[in-house]
Motif scaffolding. Sequence first.
Motif, PDB file in Angstrom:
ATOM      1  N   LYS A  91       1.606   1.807  -3.576  1.00  0.00           N
ATOM      2  CA  LYS A  91       0.427   2.332  -4.264  1.00  0.00           C
ATOM      3  C   LYS A  91       0.284   3.832  -4.026  1.00  0.00           C
TER       4      LYS A  91
ATOM      5  N   TYR B 160       0.819  -1.209   0.000  1.00  0.00           N
ATOM      6  CA  TYR B 160       0.000   0.000   0.000  1.00  0.00           C
ATOM      7  C   TYR B 160       0.855   1.262   0.000  1.00  0.00           C
TER       8      TYR B 160
ATOM      9  N   LYS C 105       2.854   5.661  -6.090  1.00  0.00           N
ATOM     10  CA  LYS C 105       2.470   5.729  -7.507  1.00  0.00           C
ATOM     11  C   LYS C 105       1.411   6.794  -7.755  1.00  0.00           C
TER      12      LYS C 105
END
Length: 108
Positions: A98, A95, A101
Motif C-alpha cells: 500500500k 501495508y 502504491k
Amino acid sequence: NVFYQFFPLAGIFSFAQMFFCRHQIRLLRLRIGAGFNLIIFLVCFYGIYAFIKRQLGVYMLFKSKFVFFDFEEPVIYFIFDYILIMCLFSYCGYYFCKILKLHKDKIL
C-alpha cells in the motif's frame, strides 16, 4: 533449521491469498467496521510478541544453528503462535505494498 526459512514465504503466500480475496475482505470490513482494524492490530501485536518470544529472528539470520523445541508445551500453542507470525508477515507485506502504491510516482 530449514523450517524457519519458510515463514517469510508463507507470509508472502498468505499475502497473495489476501490480494486475490480482497473483495471478500472489503465486504467483511464493511460488515464488522472498526472492530476489524482492532482485530488486525491485536493479531499483529501478538505476532510480534511470539516472534520475539520464540526468537525466530535468530534462526532466520542463522545466528543459532540449534533449534530448541519445548516438548512440554501444548502443540496448539505452538501452532497458534506460528500462524499469527505468518499473519504478521502477510499484513506487513500488505501495508508495504500500500505504501509503495502511494509513492509509486516518487519512486519511478
